[in-house]
Design a protein around this motif. Structure first.
Motif, PDB file in Angstrom:
ATOM      1  N   VAL A  79     -84.163  32.483  50.130  1.00 51.79           N
ATOM      2  CA  VAL A  79     -83.921  33.885  49.765  1.00 51.79           C
ATOM      3  C   VAL A  79     -82.601  34.000  49.024  1.00 51.79           C
ATOM      4  CG1 VAL A  79     -83.545  36.221  50.648  1.00 51.79           C
ATOM      5  CG2 VAL A  79     -85.270  34.752  51.707  1.00 51.79           C
ATOM      6  N   ARG A  80     -82.636  34.642  47.851  1.00 47.21           N
ATOM      7  CA  ARG A  80     -81.435  34.819  47.041  1.00 47.21           C
ATOM      8  C   ARG A  80     -80.645  36.050  47.491  1.00 47.21           C
ATOM      9  NH1 ARG A  80     -85.579  34.593  43.153  1.00 47.21           N
ATOM     10  NH2 ARG A  80     -85.794  32.582  42.103  1.00 47.21           N
ATOM     11  N   GLY A  81     -79.337  35.901  47.661  1.00 49.29           N
ATOM     12  CA  GLY A  81     -78.453  37.047  47.780  1.00 49.29           C
ATOM     13  C   GLY A  81     -78.395  37.734  49.118  1.00 49.29           C
ATOM     14  N   LEU A  82     -78.609  37.026  50.214  1.00 48.64           N
ATOM     15  CA  LEU A  82     -78.514  37.668  51.531  1.00 48.64           C
ATOM     16  C   LEU A  82     -77.129  38.275  51.729  1.00 48.64           C
ATOM     17  CD1 LEU A  82     -80.309  35.001  53.733  1.00 48.64           C
ATOM     18  CD2 LEU A  82     -81.114  37.327  53.296  1.00 48.64           C
ATOM     19  N   GLY A  83     -77.087  39.465  52.339  1.00 47.22           N
ATOM     20  CA  GLY A  83     -75.841  40.193  52.519  1.00 47.22           C
ATOM     21  C   GLY A  83     -75.022  39.673  53.683  1.00 47.22           C
ATOM     22  N   PRO A  84     -73.776  40.154  53.809  1.00 45.20           N
ATOM     23  CA  PRO A  84     -72.853  39.610  54.815  1.00 45.20           C
ATOM     24  C   PRO A  84     -73.288  39.843  56.257  1.00 45.20           C
ATOM     25  CG  PRO A  84     -71.928  41.574  53.756  1.00 45.20           C
ATOM     26  CD  PRO A  84     -73.136  41.186  52.966  1.00 45.20           C
ATOM     27  N   THR A  85     -73.788  41.032  56.565  1.00 50.56           N
ATOM     28  CA  THR A  85     -74.196  41.311  57.943  1.00 50.56           C
ATOM     29  C   THR A  85     -75.417  40.477  58.325  1.00 50.56           C
ATOM     30  OG1 THR A  85     -73.366  43.564  57.656  1.00 50.56           O
ATOM     31  CG2 THR A  85     -74.756  43.159  59.560  1.00 50.56           C
ATOM     32  N   THR A  86     -76.342  40.334  57.404  1.00 51.64           N
ATOM     33  CA  THR A  86     -77.530  39.522  57.665  1.00 51.64           C
ATOM     34  C   THR A  86     -77.150  38.057  57.853  1.00 51.64           C
ATOM     35  OG1 THR A  86     -78.928  41.050  56.417  1.00 51.64           O
ATOM     36  CG2 THR A  86     -79.773  38.820  56.736  1.00 51.64           C
ATOM     37  N   ARG A  87     -76.242  37.558  57.036  1.00 53.07           N
ATOM     38  CA  ARG A  87     -75.817  36.162  57.191  1.00 53.07           C
ATOM     39  C   ARG A  87     -75.157  35.927  58.551  1.00 53.07           C
ATOM     40  NH1 ARG A  87     -73.876  36.918  51.877  1.00 53.07           N
ATOM     41  NH2 ARG A  87     -71.721  36.818  52.627  1.00 53.07           N
ATOM     42  N   ARG A  88     -74.351  36.891  59.005  1.00 52.45           N
ATOM     43  CA  ARG A  88     -73.715  36.755  60.320  1.00 52.45           C
ATOM     44  C   ARG A  88     -74.760  36.763  61.431  1.00 52.45           C
ATOM     45  NH1 ARG A  88     -69.616  39.928  57.997  1.00 52.45           N
ATOM     46  NH2 ARG A  88     -70.537  41.844  58.791  1.00 52.45           N
ATOM     47  N   ALA A  89     -75.746  37.637  61.306  1.00 48.51           N
ATOM     48  CA  ALA A  89     -76.795  37.684  62.327  1.00 48.51           C
ATOM     49  C   ALA A  89     -77.577  36.380  62.366  1.00 48.51           C
ATOM     50  CB  ALA A  89     -77.732  38.862  62.053  1.00 48.51           C
ATOM     51  N   LEU A  90     -77.847  35.814  61.205  1.00 47.01           N
ATOM     52  CA  LEU A  90     -78.563  34.538  61.168  1.00 47.01           C
ATOM     53  C   LEU A  90     -77.721  33.415  61.760  1.00 47.01           C
ATOM     54  CD1 LEU A  90     -80.246  34.791  57.665  1.00 47.01           C
ATOM     55  CD2 LEU A  90     -81.422  34.700  59.873  1.00 47.01           C
ATOM     56  N   ALA A  91     -76.428  33.400  61.476  1.00 50.38           N
ATOM     57  CA  ALA A  91     -75.558  32.382  62.054  1.00 50.38           C
ATOM     58  C   ALA A  91     -75.533  32.495  63.578  1.00 50.38           C
ATOM     59  CB  ALA A  91     -74.149  32.511  61.478  1.00 50.38           C
ATOM     60  N   HIS A  92     -75.484  33.726  64.075  1.00 47.76           N
ATOM     61  CA  HIS A  92     -75.500  33.948  65.524  1.00 47.76           C
ATOM     62  C   HIS A  92     -76.830  33.474  66.123  1.00 47.76           C
ATOM     63  CE1 HIS A  92     -74.545  36.002  69.319  1.00 47.76           C
ATOM     64  NE2 HIS A  92     -75.786  36.458  69.305  1.00 47.76           N
ATOM     65  N   PHE A  93     -77.910  33.762  65.437  1.00 52.48           N
ATOM     66  CA  PHE A  93     -79.239  33.348  65.906  1.00 52.48           C
ATOM     67  C   PHE A  93     -79.351  31.830  65.932  1.00 52.48           C
ATOM     68  CE2 PHE A  93     -83.723  32.341  64.691  1.00 52.48           C
ATOM     69  CZ  PHE A  93     -84.309  32.684  65.893  1.00 52.48           C
ATOM     70  N   HIS A  94     -78.862  31.169  64.894  1.00 46.73           N
ATOM     71  CA  HIS A  94     -78.936  29.709  64.849  1.00 46.73           C
ATOM     72  C   HIS A  94     -78.091  29.081  65.959  1.00 46.73           C
ATOM     73  CE1 HIS A  94     -79.959  30.109  60.308  1.00 46.73           C
ATOM     74  NE2 HIS A  94     -81.017  30.252  61.078  1.00 46.73           N
TER      75      HIS A  94
END
Length: 296
Positions: A79-94
């Motif tokens: 996915v191109r261009g994920l936003g900052p809040t979404t990236r943080r949520a994904l990092a937390h999930f991982h």
């Protein structure tokens, strides 16, 4: 969905620029983005919108927050261009396998509103509690700030009304009514009400990632340019997060007037190759919309 993707692609080459650096004559020519993406590319806006639509369809309209987050995690590398809040949520999930935890520092960015239009397309206006519950569930996968959820509720309400062939004034009324409800339950949404009444002006530096500002910009565009062909370039001309504003405008106005989508002279320049099967997906959302409450 096609109008949403078209607005996204139209705005991608200009994302992040202030209004004075957007060449109105070039917008509908869809120049190749500076960031090296192919011409006509869509961004995370379209990718996440399609993920929400598929999540709704695959679960029979009963998605959980984790259903969506797991799908997003699987799709994220492409996915191109994920936003900052979404990236943080994904990092937390991982790191934890869990949803993001609400905190006072949650930023009210527009990622939840950005992807939420399929909820409106799948739920008719006479089921507001159903629609709002889905907005809260799907927002919580990445965005826990109350204003982010409030903005998602406004966008979903407009998309829901648009499928009923609501006129421009009806869409504005739907936005204002939902903003007042969301303001009571999630946080102030005065900017959206002001936009619906013609009392809001876009920021001169461009529309930011702020969720309420994004929703207000979408309402402002629909008020000022209620026809799809004019609305999409106008949305881009506001600058800033141009692809998100234009995508959301497309998702609302395209739902209201599908024939206007096919009439866009530049539609053939939009690359939809990453999202096959949109016709079948649309039919599945339409079937959800016709499902009685007791069936959901």
């Amino acid at each position: 969905m096609i109008a949403f993707a078209a607005g996204d692609a139209l705005g991608v080459p200009w994302e992040g620029r202030p209004p004075e650096r957007i060449d109105a004559a070039e917008v509908v020519r869809l120049p190749a983005p500076d960031r090296g993406w192919p011409r006509g590319s869509t961004s995370d806006d379209t990718a996440q919108m399609v993920l929400v639509a598929r999540c709704l369809a695959d679960t029979g309209g009963r998605p959980g927050s984790m259903d969506f987050l797991a799908r997003l995690s699987d799709a994220a590398p492409g996915v191109r261009g994920l936003g900052p809040t979404t990236r943080r949520a994904l990092a937390h999930f991982h790191a934890t396998g869990e949803l993001p935890v609400p905190s006072a520092g949650d930023l009210p960015t527009n990622g939840a509103a950005m992807r939420i239009a399929p909820v409106g397309w799948a739920v008719p206006p006479d089921r507001p509690e159903r629609r709002r519950g889905l907005c809260e569930t799907l927002s919580a996968a990445t965005h826990r700030a109350p204003a982010a959820v409030a903005a998602a509720c406004v966008i979903a309400a407009m998309a829901s009304s648009a499928v009923e062939d609501a006129g421009g004034g009806d869409l504005l009324d739907a936005a204002a009514a939902e903003a007042r409800w969301a303001g009571e339950h999630h946080g102030p949404m005065d900017a959206v009400v002001d936009a619906a009444r013609g009392r809001w002006s876009p920021p001169p530096e461009g529309v930011s990632l702020d969720a309420v500002e994004t929703a207000a910009a979408v309402v402002h565009v629909i008020r000022e340019a209620p026809d799809l062909a004019a609305a999409l370039p106008y949305a881009v001309s506001l600058g800033g997060d141009a692809d998100t504003v234009a995508a959301l405008v497309g998702g609302v106005l395209g739902a209201r007037d599908p024939e206007a989508v096919a009439a866009l002279g530049w539609l053939g320049l939009v690359d939809l190759g990453e999202h096959p099967g949109l016709g079948d997906l649309a039919a599945r959302l339409a079937a959800l919309r016709e499902t009685p409450d007791d069936g959901l």
